[in-house]
Design an enzyme around this catalytic site. Structure first.
Site, short mmCIF file in Angstrom:
data_model
loop_
_atom_site.label_atom_id
_atom_site.label_comp_id
_atom_site.label_asym_id
_atom_site.label_seq_id
_atom_site.Cartn_x
_atom_site.Cartn_y
_atom_site.Cartn_z
CE1 TYR A 144 -3.81 2.37 0.63
CE2 TYR A 144 -2.43 3.27 2.37
CZ TYR A 144 -3.54 3.36 1.55
OH TYR A 144 -4.38 4.45 1.66
CE LYS A 148 -3.39 5.59 -1.37
NZ LYS A 148 -4.38 6.39 -2.13
#
Length: 229
Positions: A144, A148
């Site tokens: 994740y 990002k």
């Protein structure tokens, strides 16, 4: 009247933004992953248009859009949709990596590519809802956080490229925000979820509207939002 293309309008931050923009009479083009979801969004926001395409399969977005009518004008493109799947590097599979990178990074790049002509014509705004994980990577958040961090790089590069065209680019980095994604994170962490401990999506929506409503003589590049309690 401004026209906004929004991903992730079905819940959380995206829904809060969509409600606010719809209430003030702006035109909405709401992205949906499939026809069923598009029907739900159209019912929730009367007068809004929908755009169907699976962010988890960005290679097919161009094909999907070729069978639909894209808006002639886009004043803002709001990338709010995202997915998360926690786990240590030693346990995460390529499927998990691909899914998070596709939805959180590659699909926003592809959507931006498709709407850049309209955004340039309108001297519009691209806003990426990033995450605190786009600035710092913690244990079990590798995939994740990588997606990002990549989204930050995309925004930073796009800002420099599109400045001559008058397109503004903003990254918003919310801390933990109450909503379905946060509930999932707590389940994966094995923790009890209390939404009152985290940022209200409406508070993040307020920062997003501030950024896109700012007069054209200024631009918010990066905005960090953290829980206040």
């Amino acid at each position: 009247m401004a026209t906004h293309v929004i991903t992730g309008a079905g819940s959380g931050i995206g829904a809060a933004v969509a409600r606010r923009l719809h209430a003030r009479g702006d035109e909405l083009v709401l992205h949906a992953r499939d026809a069923g979801r598009a029907k739900e969004l159209a019912a929730a926001y009367p007068g809004a248009r929908t755009l169907v395409g699976d962010l988890a399969d960005p290679d097919r977005l161009s094909w999907a859009f070729s069978h639909q009518t894209l808006p002639d004008r886009v004043d803002s493109l709001l990338h709010v949709a995202g997915v998360v799947d926690l786990g240590p590097v030693g346990d995460l599979t390529p499927r998990s990596w691909h899914h998070q990178l596709n939805v959180n990074l590659i699909a926003p790049a592809e959507l931006t590519r498709h709407f850049l002509p309209q955004l340039r014509a309108a001297r519009g705004h691209v806003l990426f809802v990033n995450s605190g994980s786009g600035l710092t990577a913690n244990a079990d958040w590798s995939a994740y956080a990588a997606s990002k961090h990549g989204l930050k790089a995309l925004a930073d590069s796009l800002r420099q490229e599109e400045h001559p065209h008058g397109v503004r680019v903003t990254s918003v980095y919310p801390g933990r925000t109450a909503g379905p994604m946060q509930a999932k994170v707590h389940r994966q962490e094995g923790k009890e979820y209390d939404p009152s401990k985290w940022i209200d999506p409406e508070s993040v929506a307020t920062t997003i509207l501030m950024a896109i409503d700012l007069p054209a003589d200024a631009e918010v590049n990066d905005l960090t939002v953290r829980p206040g309690r």
